[in-house]
Write an enzyme that holds these catalytic residues in place. Structure first.
Site, PDB file in Angstrom:
ATOM      1  N   ARG A   1      25.169  51.158  52.414  1.00  0.00           N
ATOM      2  CA  ARG A   1      23.986  50.489  51.857  1.00  0.00           C
ATOM      3  C   ARG A   1      22.743  51.127  52.456  1.00  0.00           C
ATOM      4  O   ARG A   1      22.417  50.920  53.622  1.00  0.00           O
ATOM      5  CB  ARG A   1      24.057  48.992  52.152  1.00  0.00           C
ATOM      6  CG  ARG A   1      25.311  48.374  51.526  1.00  0.00           C
ATOM      7  CD  ARG A   1      25.521  46.929  51.840  1.00  0.00           C
ATOM      8  NE  ARG A   1      26.895  46.549  51.522  1.00  0.00           N
ATOM      9  CZ  ARG A   1      27.574  45.581  52.126  1.00  0.00           C
ATOM     10  NH1 ARG A   1      27.001  44.860  53.078  1.00  0.00           N
ATOM     11  NH2 ARG A   1      28.814  45.329  51.779  1.00  0.00           N
TER      12      ARG A   1
ATOM     13  N   THR B   1      39.449  38.085  50.517  1.00  0.00           N
ATOM     14  CA  THR B   1      38.597  39.145  49.953  1.00  0.00           C
ATOM     15  C   THR B   1      39.279  40.498  50.139  1.00  0.00           C
ATOM     16  O   THR B   1      39.627  40.886  51.259  1.00  0.00           O
ATOM     17  CB  THR B   1      37.213  39.129  50.604  1.00  0.00           C
ATOM     18  OG1 THR B   1      36.611  37.870  50.316  1.00  0.00           O
ATOM     19  CG2 THR B   1      36.324  40.232  50.062  1.00  0.00           C
TER      20      THR B   1
ATOM     21  N   SER C   1      32.394  32.199  55.295  1.00  0.00           N
ATOM     22  CA  SER C   1      32.859  33.583  55.455  1.00  0.00           C
ATOM     23  C   SER C   1      33.510  33.781  56.815  1.00  0.00           C
ATOM     24  O   SER C   1      33.111  33.154  57.799  1.00  0.00           O
ATOM     25  CB  SER C   1      31.656  34.524  55.330  1.00  0.00           C
ATOM     26  OG  SER C   1      31.960  35.802  55.834  1.00  0.00           O
TER      27      SER C   1
ATOM     28  N   LYS D   1      39.862  37.479  45.969  1.00  0.00           N
ATOM     29  CA  LYS D   1      38.471  37.767  45.587  1.00  0.00           C
ATOM     30  C   LYS D   1      38.213  39.275  45.598  1.00  0.00           C
ATOM     31  O   LYS D   1      38.465  39.936  46.618  1.00  0.00           O
ATOM     32  CB  LYS D   1      37.517  37.071  46.568  1.00  0.00           C
ATOM     33  CG  LYS D   1      36.036  37.366  46.334  1.00  0.00           C
ATOM     34  CD  LYS D   1      35.170  36.511  47.229  1.00  0.00           C
ATOM     35  CE  LYS D   1      33.691  36.741  47.004  1.00  0.00           C
ATOM     36  NZ  LYS D   1      33.181  37.986  47.585  1.00  0.00           N
TER      37      LYS D   1
ATOM     38  N   ARG E   1      27.895  45.580  46.128  1.00  0.00           N
ATOM     39  CA  ARG E   1      27.702  46.024  47.515  1.00  0.00           C
ATOM     40  C   ARG E   1      28.805  46.958  47.971  1.00  0.00           C
ATOM     41  O   ARG E   1      28.811  47.405  49.120  1.00  0.00           O
ATOM     42  CB  ARG E   1      27.648  44.804  48.449  1.00  0.00           C
ATOM     43  CG  ARG E   1      26.468  43.918  48.180  1.00  0.00           C
ATOM     44  CD  ARG E   1      26.625  42.545  48.793  1.00  0.00           C
ATOM     45  NE  ARG E   1      26.420  42.489  50.220  1.00  0.00           N
ATOM     46  CZ  ARG E   1      25.235  42.427  50.827  1.00  0.00           C
ATOM     47  NH1 ARG E   1      24.146  42.439  50.091  1.00  0.00           N
ATOM     48  NH2 ARG E   1      25.145  42.339  52.129  1.00  0.00           N
TER      49      ARG E   1
ATOM     50  N   GLN F   1      36.888  31.891  53.569  1.00  0.00           N
ATOM     51  CA  GLN F   1      37.097  33.255  53.069  1.00  0.00           C
ATOM     52  C   GLN F   1      37.634  34.113  54.191  1.00  0.00           C
ATOM     53  O   GLN F   1      37.046  34.190  55.268  1.00  0.00           O
ATOM     54  CB  GLN F   1      35.781  33.830  52.536  1.00  0.00           C
ATOM     55  CG  GLN F   1      35.873  35.291  52.108  1.00  0.00           C
ATOM     56  CD  GLN F   1      35.489  36.253  53.218  1.00  0.00           C
ATOM     57  OE1 GLN F   1      34.573  35.968  53.982  1.00  0.00           O
ATOM     58  NE2 GLN F   1      36.189  37.374  53.324  1.00  0.00           N
TER      59      GLN F   1
ATOM     60  N   HIS G   1      31.780  42.380  44.598  1.00  0.00           N
ATOM     61  CA  HIS G   1      31.103  42.099  45.864  1.00  0.00           C
ATOM     62  C   HIS G   1      29.576  42.142  45.691  1.00  0.00           C
ATOM     63  O   HIS G   1      28.839  42.569  46.580  1.00  0.00           O
ATOM     64  CB  HIS G   1      31.559  43.096  46.945  1.00  0.00           C
ATOM     65  CG  HIS G   1      31.672  42.491  48.328  1.00  0.00           C
ATOM     66  ND1 HIS G   1      32.870  42.075  48.872  1.00  0.00           N
ATOM     67  CD2 HIS G   1      30.737  42.218  49.271  1.00  0.00           C
ATOM     68  CE1 HIS G   1      32.658  41.589  50.095  1.00  0.00           C
ATOM     69  NE2 HIS G   1      31.373  41.662  50.352  1.00  0.00           N
TER      70      HIS G   1
ATOM     71  N   TYR H   1      19.213  43.224  53.739  1.00  0.00           N
ATOM     72  CA  TYR H   1      20.674  43.064  53.827  1.00  0.00           C
ATOM     73  C   TYR H   1      21.174  42.141  52.720  1.00  0.00           C
ATOM     74  O   TYR H   1      22.184  42.412  52.077  1.00  0.00           O
ATOM     75  CB  TYR H   1      21.065  42.505  55.202  1.00  0.00           C
ATOM     76  CG  TYR H   1      22.546  42.218  55.321  1.00  0.00           C
ATOM     77  CD1 TYR H   1      23.476  43.262  55.327  1.00  0.00           C
ATOM     78  CD2 TYR H   1      23.026  40.913  55.401  1.00  0.00           C
ATOM     79  CE1 TYR H   1      24.836  43.011  55.410  1.00  0.00           C
ATOM     80  CE2 TYR H   1      24.377  40.650  55.491  1.00  0.00           C
ATOM     81  CZ  TYR H   1      25.280  41.694  55.496  1.00  0.00           C
ATOM     82  OH  TYR H   1      26.630  41.443  55.579  1.00  0.00           O
TER      83      TYR H   1
ATOM     84  N   TYR I   1      38.840  37.798  55.698  1.00  0.00           N
ATOM     85  CA  TYR I   1      39.013  39.254  55.733  1.00  0.00           C
ATOM     86  C   TYR I   1      40.201  39.501  56.644  1.00  0.00           C
ATOM     87  O   TYR I   1      40.257  38.960  57.760  1.00  0.00           O
ATOM     88  CB  TYR I   1      37.785  39.927  56.349  1.00  0.00           C
ATOM     89  CG  TYR I   1      36.589  40.078  55.445  1.00  0.00           C
ATOM     90  CD1 TYR I   1      36.683  40.713  54.209  1.00  0.00           C
ATOM     91  CD2 TYR I   1      35.344  39.618  55.857  1.00  0.00           C
ATOM     92  CE1 TYR I   1      35.558  40.864  53.402  1.00  0.00           C
ATOM     93  CE2 TYR I   1      34.216  39.767  55.049  1.00  0.00           C
ATOM     94  CZ  TYR I   1      34.345  40.401  53.824  1.00  0.00           C
ATOM     95  OH  TYR I   1      33.236  40.553  53.028  1.00  0.00           O
TER      96      TYR I   1
END
Ligand code: FMN
Length: 402
Positions: free
Chosen positions: A181, A172, A123, A271, A298, A144, A295, A41, A146
């Protein structure tokens, strides 16, 4: 352990231990310590990982001019970001799930950042919530965000960030939808649902007893602290990942930045900028800074590396806002390269996550020391004594990086 470094125990059959000398050593130590579903990860990127590789390879391709016979006896690495002086022009960027890599990992990393005189960024999807990091460190950090669909919950997180004394908000914007992924599917982090997934991860944990004790047993609760109130009852790792996919707000536009600015009141850094046109829009909408970022390779595979994108973006915005960057930074040399390409500050991502996984707070402290030492050498040998004087003049000009 002396100096806080991790050790690379020798390959099977050997008895000696080797001290980590670089971020890449920490990567290897993390690989050995973590269950594969967590190591992959951290280490992996989206799709064919073309952009992930580009980030690292393009930075390595940036050539420095060696200059000699300058008095380099005094090197100054201090800088000021968003009104606060810091000892080095770097910060620990947001890395989700860090409390799964080491026991209460966000707290350990924040302490290492404080000791080094640089900012830590928590985060939205950290394991430790804002209040825990604030109580454990007692020093301001960055948050950060979201944006989730429930705007009342966004308001709640902003209020929590203010209460925790956060000084800067990183918004972000490059994850309205998650990139796929493959490694997460192969490792059993995603794709293997419910019971089958838990069994697979449990088996991996059992084969990594140091992690199983430190984090699996002693590092609970394994919730995403900041968003746990929204999840009510669902506590498994796969519930959180599914929740992220379903709850990030895809309707976010530049107008949302205006709303956020009024709610937050402090400096906002956008970001996930990779295009000069978006950098100009960030200026127009009053952002205090941007992070040039893909990112860490990612999200959209196939986009340019950040080293390649940075010069044109820095030129487009000039000094109208602070340009930060991340992506592929694995050494102090890479930090200096990014500054030379036009950044004012550099965020570390995997670099600190590997060190945290390998050896907790001591590992992150040591990783920062390694990066600082490499920066000092890079400045001395490019003939620059003050980090503020680093610019494109220390680079060998080539077509790729303008
Ligand atoms: C394991 C992992 C988790 C991440 N989680 C977040 C996150 O929660 N929020 C965010 O804005 N960026 C996140 N990122 C991206 C990093 O902040 C940063 O942009 C990226 O890691 C930089 O690339 P590098 O790791 O190659 O230095 C994450 C990156 C990794 C590797």
């Amino acid at each position: 352990m002396p100096n806080g470094g991790g050790t690379l125990s020798g390959i099977e059959g050997e008895t000696h231990d080797m001290k980590a000398a670089s971020i890449l050593d920490y990567r290897e130590l993390a690989r050995r310590k973590l269950p594969p579903f967590l190591y992959e990860y951290i280490d992996g990127g989206s799709y064919a990982e073309v952009t992930l590789r580009r980030n690292v390879d393009d930075l390595a391709d940036v050539q420095l001019r060696q200059r000699v016979m300058c008095d380099v006896s005094g090197i100054d690495l201090t800088t000021t970001l968003f009104g606060a002086e810091q000892r080095l022009p770097i910060a620990l960027g947001p890395v989700g799930l860090s409390g799964m890599y080491a026991r209460r990992g966000e707290v350990q990393a924040a302490r290492a950042a404080n000791a080094a005189g640089i900012p830590f960024t928590l985060s939205t999807v950290g394991v430790c919530p804002l209040a825990e990091v604030a109580a454990a460190t007692g020093t301001p950090f960055w948050f950060q965000l979201y944006v989730v669909k429930d705007r009342n919950f966004v308001r709640h997180m902003i209020a929590e960030a203010k209460a925790a004394g956060c000084t800067v908000m990183l918004l972000t914007v490059d994850l309205p939808v998650p990139g796929s992924r493959y490694r997460d599917v192969h490792s059993g982090l995603s794709g293997a649902s419910g019971f089958a997934g838990s069994i697979r991860r449990g088996l991996q944990a059992a084969l990594h007893p140091r992690w199983a004790w430190d984090v699996g047993l002693m590092g609970k609760p394994h919730t995403l602290g900041n968003v746990a109130p929204m999840l009510a009852g669902d506590t498994g790792l796969e519930d959180f990942l599914a929740w992220m996919g379903g709850n990030f707000d895809q309707t976010v536009t530049w107008e949302s930045l205006t709303w956020l600015r009024s709610e937050w009141g402090g400096p906002i850094v956008v970001k996930g900028i990779l295009d000069p046109a978006d950098a100009r829009l960030a200026v127009e909408h009053g952002a205090d800074g941007i992070v040039v970022s893909n990112h860490g390779g990612r999200q959209l595979d196939g986009v340019p590396s950040t080293a390649q994108a940075l010069p044109a973006i820095a030129e487009a915005v000039g000094d109208k806002l602070s340009v930060l960057v991340d992506g592929g930074v694995r050494s102090g040399l890479d930090v200096v390269r990014m500054l030379a390409l036009g950044a004012k500050g550099v965020l570390l991502g995997r670099a600190w996550a590997y060190a945290l996984a390998a050896n907790g707070q001591a590992g992150v402290s040591h990783a920062i020391q390694l990066i600082e030492a490499e920066m000092r050498v890079a400045l001395a040998l490019t003939g620059v004594t003050n980090i503020k004087d680093i610019d494109h003049n220390i680079l060998v000009r080539d077509r790729k990086f303008g």
